[in-house]
Design a protein around this motif. Structure first.
Motif, PDB file in Angstrom:
ATOM      1  N   ALA A  64       8.149  17.813  -3.187  1.00 19.76           N
ATOM      2  CA  ALA A  64       7.166  17.486  -2.145  1.00 19.76           C
ATOM      3  C   ALA A  64       7.006  15.979  -1.951  1.00 19.76           C
ATOM      4  O   ALA A  64       6.535  15.534  -0.893  1.00 19.76           O
ATOM      5  N   TYR A  65       7.371  15.210  -2.949  1.00 18.68           N
ATOM      6  CA  TYR A  65       7.149  13.759  -2.856  1.00 18.68           C
ATOM      7  C   TYR A  65       8.229  13.072  -2.030  1.00 18.68           C
ATOM      8  O   TYR A  65       9.418  13.374  -2.163  1.00 18.68           O
ATOM      9  N   ARG A  66       7.789  12.158  -1.186  1.00 23.90           N
ATOM     10  CA  ARG A  66       8.709  11.349  -0.367  1.00 23.90           C
ATOM     11  C   ARG A  66       8.415   9.882  -0.633  1.00 23.90           C
ATOM     12  O   ARG A  66       7.618   9.259   0.072  1.00 23.90           O
TER      13      ARG A  66
ATOM     14  N   VAL B 193       3.193  10.007   1.144  1.00 18.43           N
ATOM     15  CA  VAL B 193       4.108  10.319   0.037  1.00 18.43           C
ATOM     16  C   VAL B 193       4.097  11.815  -0.284  1.00 18.43           C
ATOM     17  O   VAL B 193       5.127  12.387  -0.630  1.00 18.43           O
ATOM     18  N   ALA B 194       2.927  12.424  -0.157  1.00 13.37           N
ATOM     19  CA  ALA B 194       2.810  13.851  -0.508  1.00 13.37           C
ATOM     20  C   ALA B 194       2.166  14.621   0.636  1.00 13.37           C
ATOM     21  O   ALA B 194       1.042  15.113   0.508  1.00 13.37           O
ATOM     22  N   PRO B 195       2.846  14.761   1.762  1.00 16.86           N
ATOM     23  CA  PRO B 195       2.234  15.486   2.884  1.00 16.86           C
ATOM     24  C   PRO B 195       2.006  16.969   2.587  1.00 16.86           C
ATOM     25  O   PRO B 195       1.162  17.600   3.205  1.00 16.86           O
ATOM     26  N   THR B 196       2.769  17.510   1.616  1.00 18.53           N
ATOM     27  CA  THR B 196       2.507  18.891   1.183  1.00 18.53           C
ATOM     28  C   THR B 196       2.197  18.869  -0.305  1.00 18.53           C
ATOM     29  O   THR B 196       2.587  17.934  -1.022  1.00 18.53           O
TER      30      THR B 196
ATOM     31  N   ALA C 193       0.845  -1.201   0.000  1.00 20.16           N
ATOM     32  CA  ALA C 193       0.000   0.000   0.000  1.00 20.16           C
ATOM     33  C   ALA C 193       0.879   1.249   0.000  1.00 20.16           C
ATOM     34  O   ALA C 193       1.813   1.355   0.792  1.00 20.16           O
ATOM     35  N   LEU C 194       0.550   2.161  -0.885  1.00 23.15           N
ATOM     36  CA  LEU C 194       1.302   3.412  -0.993  1.00 23.15           C
ATOM     37  C   LEU C 194       0.360   4.544  -0.573  1.00 23.15           C
ATOM     38  O   LEU C 194      -0.578   4.893  -1.307  1.00 23.15           O
ATOM     39  N   GLY C 195       0.586   5.058   0.632  1.00 20.54           N
ATOM     40  CA  GLY C 195      -0.297   6.104   1.164  1.00 20.54           C
ATOM     41  C   GLY C 195       0.021   7.462   0.562  1.00 20.54           C
ATOM     42  O   GLY C 195       1.131   7.988   0.748  1.00 20.54           O
ATOM     43  N   TRP C 196      -0.938   8.005  -0.150  1.00 18.90           N
ATOM     44  CA  TRP C 196      -0.755   9.336  -0.767  1.00 18.90           C
ATOM     45  C   TRP C 196      -0.465  10.373   0.321  1.00 18.90           C
ATOM     46  O   TRP C 196       0.353  11.266   0.129  1.00 18.90           O
ATOM     47  N   ASP C 197      -1.119  10.204   1.477  1.00 16.22           N
ATOM     48  CA  ASP C 197      -0.931  11.164   2.565  1.00 16.22           C
ATOM     49  C   ASP C 197       0.517  11.143   3.079  1.00 16.22           C
ATOM     50  O   ASP C 197       1.036  12.166   3.525  1.00 16.22           O
TER      51      ASP C 197
ATOM     52  N   ALA D 167       2.190  10.353 -11.202  1.00 19.92           N
ATOM     53  CA  ALA D 167       3.536  10.458 -10.645  1.00 19.92           C
ATOM     54  C   ALA D 167       4.028   9.095 -10.161  1.00 19.92           C
ATOM     55  O   ALA D 167       5.186   8.718 -10.396  1.00 19.92           O
ATOM     56  N   ALA D 168       3.151   8.342  -9.500  1.00 19.50           N
ATOM     57  CA  ALA D 168       3.543   7.028  -8.982  1.00 19.50           C
ATOM     58  C   ALA D 168       3.897   6.077 -10.124  1.00 19.50           C
ATOM     59  O   ALA D 168       4.863   5.312 -10.044  1.00 19.50           O
ATOM     60  N   SER D 169       3.114   6.125 -11.184  1.00 23.25           N
ATOM     61  CA  SER D 169       3.386   5.204 -12.297  1.00 23.25           C
ATOM     62  C   SER D 169       4.677   5.593 -13.029  1.00 23.25           C
ATOM     63  O   SER D 169       5.346   4.739 -13.608  1.00 23.25           O
ATOM     64  N   ARG D 170       5.013   6.893 -12.974  1.00 25.03           N
ATOM     65  CA  ARG D 170       6.294   7.308 -13.571  1.00 25.03           C
ATOM     66  C   ARG D 170       7.444   6.923 -12.655  1.00 25.03           C
ATOM     67  O   ARG D 170       8.524   6.568 -13.113  1.00 25.03           O
ATOM     68  N   ARG D 171       7.202   7.009 -11.355  1.00 20.33           N
ATOM     69  CA  ARG D 171       8.248   6.652 -10.384  1.00 20.33           C
ATOM     70  C   ARG D 171       8.522   5.148 -10.383  1.00 20.33           C
ATOM     71  O   ARG D 171       9.655   4.726 -10.184  1.00 20.33           O
ATOM     72  N   TYR D 172       7.459   4.360 -10.608  1.00 17.64           N
ATOM     73  CA  TYR D 172       7.600   2.897 -10.575  1.00 17.64           C
ATOM     74  C   TYR D 172       7.137   2.303 -11.919  1.00 17.64           C
ATOM     75  O   TYR D 172       6.067   1.684 -11.997  1.00 17.64           O
ATOM     76  N   PRO D 173       7.910   2.495 -12.965  1.00 14.50           N
ATOM     77  CA  PRO D 173       7.441   2.063 -14.298  1.00 14.50           C
ATOM     78  C   PRO D 173       7.290   0.551 -14.419  1.00 14.50           C
ATOM     79  O   PRO D 173       6.594   0.069 -15.319  1.00 14.50           O
ATOM     80  N   ARG D 174       7.911  -0.214 -13.540  1.00 13.07           N
ATOM     81  CA  ARG D 174       7.788  -1.679 -13.649  1.00 13.07           C
ATOM     82  C   ARG D 174       6.472  -2.182 -13.056  1.00 13.07           C
ATOM     83  O   ARG D 174       6.078  -3.323 -13.289  1.00 13.07           O
TER      84      ARG D 174
END
Lengths: 354, 434
Positions: free
Chosen positions: A79-81, A64-67, A58-62, A133-140
């Motif tokens: 802003a992404y973590r 990953v992107a708190p700001t 699970a990838l929590g948007w809250d 953004a997530a799909s670009r960060r994790y293209p696999r």
């Protein structure tokens, strides 16, 4: 004209079948939730040993992107973590031939009007940008679950009981995410719904009420459902009623999906059973039932048999690998294939052979 | 070989919309005795009804008193302040007979009315609070969403199969809002009704987008004439899906009250479906001044035909069985399809109107022949149109009923002016053509 099978050939097949259960069976239909590492040791060899095809995370948007990102579609935005654990899982998964599925869930405060994270984002486009953004960060990664159990108020709001308000809101988020993920790659598979057996809005009402403002259902590739059950899985069993659907009601659930959500490229929408477990040993704080370890093994075997034989099921995800650590009140959930100290429960071998 | 007179002249395609027949009878449908209540729904189904309208009396279901009880959550269908019992029983029995249900919401509880209700205004009629109405409708729509656990089934839906209360899709908001009695003050009725519709519509659509809001049930005459009411209501946005027109006869024994039905279609822009409700002509002995049962049957046939021509999607007849009411707000019924001599639907005789309701048929002069029209009990089945010649019935043509059961056929005129239709063992009442 087909040739009749010779008795010798039939005996050979029979012997092969008898021999098979002793070995771990890899299946892309077998999915699992669990830790990536324990005490610095990768758990992926265990997942490989179990024959797992999909590892879920699970990838929590809250988180990953708190700001608010200035360029929300760009994964390099400051802003992404992005959690290192996902990179580790993808790397390890690649080494052991296991795909990774990511569940995008929970909204940051800047996106939902300053509320707690289960509140839906005000603008579905914000969620869609995060998905991009997530799909670009994790293209696999190809499997994307959109939110987890949005039919439960603890996970998704607004969700008044017996109303369409929540499912409609969710539908907009799902459709926006679908559009975003598919634009990134047609090979991305979007898993929508992600209901569970009961819920503040039952799966049946949720499916029926998932509608976009124009009246059409949202797009998705797979329908996600967590079919927890207090009955031994068997599709011949009658429905639970109330619009609920446990493992034995998956055929009924498939009918609701067909009637309300249509088809994907002419094919019926397949089921992604994202979470399934059978807690053992004693009462627990999460489920209102438990079974002993032998029953856990037997019911899991029945569930895996149905999964294997029914092409409508894309995957069955077991949650999780280990039992929870003990709590003072003794209500920990013993949901694992292994005890919290790592001993195998009977269900381990069943899953392995599944 | 068939005589020349039986030669088919040609068929006329039936119009797309055939009115679905419905029944309303609160005395029978909300009977507190389970046996007679279940029997009433069975007979309604056998009579050809596919829809039933049941009154959901807000003032009976919600807590009573001049002040809203503290802690009462009006939008919560499970709030202990609500007493849904009689409605649930009726809805459950109706659904068991595969009847679609319209819940008619009427009468506000005292705490939801406007201040200073005059003594001559009926209880529940004085400026019902639109916000409170919305909350009540929301609770009711959630209760009858099809997913609310039925309090009368034991299963929890986890280890044992559990039953849910049936689903209700049709919600009529108030009755006769133009009549000057049920919604007061009359001079503010239209604007106030618009606010009520707005609030109630938002509430039912929150529960399910397919839920349908029925507005009006406006009688022709009353405080505000029906067409005037609709024109003014539609002069600004009004939220509803279906416009209902009340065909309840006033002093007239004829069909005069149905005259504005066709005109109403013209008023409704954008086009919305029209229902004809409250249809019913009283007969003796319940109403000594009523029309004869034969006349009632003929009027019903004509009314169904007119409703069909006017494009009404639903026709609701008021009264399954004659009965005297002692319940406030639930009037006696004299327009039933059954007489009431033994107070037992299983033994009481039917009026001729029952045959018409089940199998309406008429034949009208349509130069150079006769045009026969009807709604057969069995959709898509073959229907034979027969003419009485020298006290014998002779088939003059076959026709196939449409998917909705409707059929229209032209036949050549011949000796005899009395026609009937037959489908298997079902035979319509004879009709004398003009």
């Amino acid at each position: 004209m087909r040739r009749p099978l010779t008795p010798l050939f039939l005996i050979a097949v029979l012997l092969a079948c008898l021999a098979a259960p002793a070995e771990a069976r890899y299946s892309r239909k077998k999915a699992i939730w669990g830790p990536t590492q324990v005490d610095g040791v990768s758990q992926f060899p265990i997942y490989r040993d179990l024959g797992v095809g999909i590892y879920q995370f699970a990838l929590g948007w809250d988180q990953v992107a708190p700001t608010r990102p200035r360029r929300p579609g760009d994964p390099r935005d400051a802003a992404y973590r992005w959690p290192e654990e996902v990179d580790f899982a993808i790397r390890e998964g690649r080494r052991h031939g296991i795909r990774v599925s990511l569940m995008l869930t929970l909204a940051p405060r800047w996106a939902n009007g300053g509320r707690s994270s289960e509140w839906a984002p005000r603008r579905p486009s914000d969620f869609a940008a995060f998905a991009r953004a997530a799909s670009r960060r994790y293209p696999r990664v190809r499997l994307w679950q959109i939110w987890g159990e949005p039919s439960r108020q603890r996970n998704f709001k607004p969700l008044p009981r017996f109303e369409a308000t929540g499912p409609r809101r969710y539908a907009r988020i799902l459709d926006a995410a679908y559009s975003s993920l598919k634009r990134r790659s047609r090979r991305n598979l979007v898993i929508g719904g992600n209901t569970f057996t009961t819920g503040d809005v039952s799966p049946r009402q949720f499916i029926r009420s998932m509608r976009l403002p124009g009246g059409r259902p949202p797009r998705m590739d797979l329908y996600g459902h967590n079919p927890f059950t207090a009955r031994e899985p068997a599709l011949r069993k009658g429905p639970l009623g109330h619009g609920y659907a446990d493992f034995s009601d998956l055929d009924t659930l498939a009918g609701w999906i067909d009637r309300n959500l249509g088809r994907v490229r002419g094919r019926r929408i397949r089921l992604f059973l994202g979470e399934f477990t059978l807690p053992t040993d004693h009462p627990n704080h999460e489920f209102n039932f438990w079974v002993d370890r032998e029953v856990q093994a037997r019911w899991l075997k029945a569930a895996l048999r149905i999964t294997r034989r029914w092409s409508r099921i894309y995957a069955l995800g077991w949650i999780g690998l280990y039992d929870d650590p003990p709590r003072e009140d003794g209500l920990e959930v013993n949901r694992g294939l292994l005890t919290h100290t790592g001993e195998r429960k009977p269900a381990y071998n069943v899953f392995l052979r599944g | 070989m068939l005589p020349v007179a039986w030669i088919v002249i040609g068929t006329v395609a039936a119009p797309a919309a055939t009115p679905v027949r419905g029944l309303s009878d609160d005395l029978a449908f909300t009977d507190s005795r389970p046996g007679p209540r279940a029997l009433a729904f069975r007979e309604a189904r056998r009579a050809g009804a596919r829809i039933v309208r049941i009154t959901l009396d807000w003032s009976l279901v919600a807590p009573a008193g001049p002040v809203k009880p503290p802690g009462f959550d009006a939008a919560d269908p499970a709030d202990p302040g609500y007493r849904w019992g009689y409605v649930e029983d009726a809805v459950r029995d109706a659904a068991r007979r595969r009847l679609r249900i319209v819940l008619l919401i009427v009468r506000a509880p005292a705490w939801a009315e406007g201040p200073n209700r005059p003594a001559d205004a009926p209880p529940g009629s004085w400026l019902p609070d639109p916000t409170e109405l919305g909350a009540f409708v929301r609770a009711a729509a959630r209760r009858f969403s099809g997913f609310f656990p039925d309090p009368k089934t034991p299963g929890d839906g986890l280890t044992e199969a559990g039953g849910s209360l049936p689903r209700v899709r049709f919600w009529q908001i108030w009755d006769h809002p133009n009549g000057g009695a049920t919604l007061q003050p009359a001079d503010a009725a239209i604007e106030h009704y618009r606010r009520m519709l707005d609030s109630a519509s938002r509430a039912v659509k929150r529960v399910a987008g397919e839920n349908t809001v029925v507005a009006g049930a406006t009688p022709r005459a009353g405080g505000i004439p029906a067409l005037v009411f609709w024109r003014r209501l539609l002069s600004a946005p009004a939220r509803f899906d279906v416009a209902a027109y009340s065909g309840a006869p006033s002093t007239s024994h004829g069909l005069g009250n149905l005259a504005p039905l066709r005109a109403l279609r013209g008023v409704l822009e954008p086009r919305k479906p029209v229902w004809l409700t409250d249809l019913g002509w009283a007969t003796p002995p319940q109403d000594p001044r009523g029309v004869t049962p034969d006349r009632q049957a003929r009027l019903l046939t004509e009314a169904l035909f007119r409703a069909d021509r006017a494009g009404a999607e639903v026709v609701v007849w008021n009264g399954l069985q004659d009965r005297t009411s002692h319940l406030p707000g639930f009037p006696s019924i004299a327009s039933g399809l059954f007489f009431n001599s033994a107070d037992d639907l299983a033994r009481d005789p039917a009026k001729p109107a029952l045959g018409v309701f089940r199998f309406p048929f008429l034949a009208r002069r349509d130069r150079p022949g006769v045009r026969a029209w009807g709604i057969a009990p069995r959709p898509r089945g073959r229907v034979s149109v027969e003419r009485r010649v020298a006290s014998r019935w002779r088939r003059v043509r076959f026709v196939r009923a449409s998917r909705s059961g409707e059929f229209v056929a032209k036949v050549r005129r011949g000796r005899g002016r009395i026609y009937r239709a037959r489908q298997g063992s079902a035979v319509s009442l004879p009709w004398r053509s003009n």
